[in-house]
Design a protein around this motif. Sequence first.
Motif, short mmCIF file in Angstrom:
data_model
loop_
_atom_site.label_atom_id
_atom_site.label_comp_id
_atom_site.label_asym_id
_atom_site.label_seq_id
_atom_site.Cartn_x
_atom_site.Cartn_y
_atom_site.Cartn_z
N SER A 7 0.85 -1.19 0.00
CA SER A 7 0.00 0.00 0.00
C SER A 7 0.89 1.24 0.00
O SER A 7 2.05 1.20 0.40
CB SER A 7 -0.93 0.00 1.22
OG SER A 7 -0.18 -0.01 2.42
N GLY A 8 0.35 2.36 -0.44
CA GLY A 8 1.10 3.61 -0.50
C GLY A 8 1.19 4.13 -1.92
O GLY A 8 0.60 3.59 -2.86
N ARG A 9 1.95 5.20 -2.10
CA ARG A 9 2.08 5.87 -3.39
C ARG A 9 3.35 5.50 -4.14
O ARG A 9 3.66 6.10 -5.17
CB ARG A 9 2.04 7.37 -3.19
CG ARG A 9 0.72 7.88 -2.60
CD ARG A 9 0.75 9.38 -2.46
NE ARG A 9 -0.52 9.88 -1.93
CZ ARG A 9 -0.78 11.18 -1.73
NH1 ARG A 9 0.15 12.09 -2.02
NH2 ARG A 9 -1.96 11.55 -1.24
N ALA A 10 4.08 4.51 -3.65
CA ALA A 10 5.30 4.11 -4.34
C ALA A 10 4.97 3.50 -5.69
O ALA A 10 3.92 2.89 -5.89
CB ALA A 10 6.08 3.11 -3.49
N ALA A 11 5.89 3.68 -6.64
CA ALA A 11 5.64 3.21 -8.00
C ALA A 11 5.52 1.69 -8.08
O ALA A 11 4.88 1.15 -8.97
CB ALA A 11 6.76 3.70 -8.92
N TRP A 12 6.16 1.01 -7.16
CA TRP A 12 6.16 -0.46 -7.21
C TRP A 12 5.00 -1.09 -6.42
O TRP A 12 4.81 -2.30 -6.47
CB TRP A 12 7.48 -0.98 -6.66
CG TRP A 12 7.80 -0.46 -5.29
CD1 TRP A 12 7.35 -0.94 -4.09
CD2 TRP A 12 8.61 0.66 -4.97
NE1 TRP A 12 7.84 -0.21 -3.05
CE2 TRP A 12 8.63 0.79 -3.55
CE3 TRP A 12 9.36 1.57 -5.73
CZ2 TRP A 12 9.33 1.79 -2.89
CZ3 TRP A 12 10.05 2.55 -5.07
CH2 TRP A 12 10.04 2.67 -3.68
N SER A 13 4.24 -0.30 -5.73
CA SER A 13 3.17 -0.84 -4.90
C SER A 13 1.96 -1.20 -5.77
O SER A 13 1.49 -0.38 -6.57
CB SER A 13 2.74 0.17 -3.83
OG SER A 13 3.82 0.46 -2.97
N GLY A 14 1.48 -2.41 -5.61
CA GLY A 14 0.28 -2.85 -6.31
C GLY A 14 0.43 -3.03 -7.79
O GLY A 14 -0.56 -2.97 -8.53
N ASP A 15 1.65 -3.30 -8.29
CA ASP A 15 1.84 -3.50 -9.73
C ASP A 15 1.88 -4.98 -10.11
O ASP A 15 2.31 -5.32 -11.22
CB ASP A 15 3.14 -2.83 -10.18
CG ASP A 15 4.35 -3.39 -9.44
OD1 ASP A 15 4.15 -4.21 -8.51
OD2 ASP A 15 5.49 -2.99 -9.77
N ASP A 16 1.44 -5.84 -9.21
CA ASP A 16 1.38 -7.31 -9.43
C ASP A 16 2.76 -7.93 -9.64
O ASP A 16 2.86 -9.07 -10.09
CB ASP A 16 0.49 -7.65 -10.64
CG ASP A 16 -0.96 -7.25 -10.42
OD1 ASP A 16 -1.38 -7.23 -9.24
OD2 ASP A 16 -1.66 -6.96 -11.41
N GLN A 17 3.80 -7.20 -9.31
CA GLN A 17 5.16 -7.74 -9.38
C GLN A 17 5.73 -7.75 -7.97
O GLN A 17 5.94 -6.70 -7.37
CB GLN A 17 6.05 -6.88 -10.30
CG GLN A 17 5.59 -6.82 -11.75
CD GLN A 17 5.68 -8.18 -12.41
OE1 GLN A 17 6.59 -8.97 -12.10
NE2 GLN A 17 4.78 -8.46 -13.33
N PRO A 18 5.97 -8.92 -7.39
CA PRO A 18 6.40 -8.96 -5.99
C PRO A 18 7.83 -8.44 -5.83
O PRO A 18 8.71 -8.68 -6.67
CB PRO A 18 6.32 -10.45 -5.64
CG PRO A 18 6.50 -11.16 -6.94
CD PRO A 18 5.86 -10.27 -7.98
N GLU A 19 8.02 -7.67 -4.77
CA GLU A 19 9.38 -7.26 -4.40
C GLU A 19 10.08 -8.36 -3.59
O GLU A 19 11.30 -8.49 -3.67
CB GLU A 19 9.33 -5.97 -3.56
CG GLU A 19 9.22 -4.70 -4.38
CD GLU A 19 7.88 -4.60 -5.10
OE1 GLU A 19 7.89 -4.44 -6.33
OE2 GLU A 19 6.83 -4.68 -4.41
#
Length: 315
Positions: free
Chosen positions: A286-298
């Motif tokens: 969650s949050g406004r980071a570009a990687w959040s919620g892009d279906d690509q796991p960190e």
Amino acid sequence: MTTAFPPSAPPPAAEPPGAQSPPSSWPPPPPTAPAPRGQLRRSRDDRVIGGVAGGLAEYTGVDALLWRVGAIALTVVAGSGVVVYALLWLLMPSAPAGPPGAVVEKEPRGPRSPVPGVTLAVLLIVLGVVVLVDQLTGADLGPRGYLGSALLVVGIGLVVGALTGVGRGAKIGLVTLGVLLTAALALASTVQVPSGDVGDRTYRPLTADTVQPRYEIGLGDLTLDLTDVDLSDLSGPVAIAIESGVGDVDVLVPISADVEVTVDNGIGEAELFGQDRSDGGFFPGSGRAAWSGDDQPEFVLTIESGLGDVEVSRG
């Protein structure tokens, strides 16, 4: 002077031809009814735990040792031997006790059977062979290989003892050893104990490069805190494997990180981001980071725990 002998009895009259002699008794006695079979009860004389196997032996005529071997085999193969035994223990009434003051005559002891001693000797030989195979061939047999081999030898000894008539004391010893091996084998099959450290461990990597691909612990709690890892310059997901034998596993990830979790938990609970889930899954950040919620796991977490709770949360 002469002595006169008494006259002899006249011979019996001959029966006319075709005449039949009268029957000795009439009507003939009724046929003897078979003895009624007694009620199925738990034995008071032949018991190791509750007398269930002894009662089954007295009711069916099959040696109690074979019933005990069957219960152990059912526990190992299907895991239901303990449940069946417990149900029979509850449903079968106990055999009545003898009258008060009655003296029970003990049967004389026969010669000591060599079966228990031979079983233990063969057990040591088989374990020695298993150790040689494990060390010389590189085969990773593990605890299940050792315990399974030992249980097989004890089971064969119980069968041979039942067929040759081993004494009750020797039966108790072999059955007790078989029960202990069965419990140890069941525990070893459920709990995975890696060759890791002993004692509580806490890891707090600061960058993705310092995150280890594998964390192992044999005994103790493991805490992995990933909240300080910088996710802005990741070129791909960070794969982490965690293996724990006995102890809790606690993983903390950043709020913005998408996480994919796979859990293999033996005994214990698995709580993933506040959800009671033991199958794992994908959990977006969650949050406004570009990687959040892009279906690509960190982070891709693979957690194997033998005995203990597993918790994955956000820090």
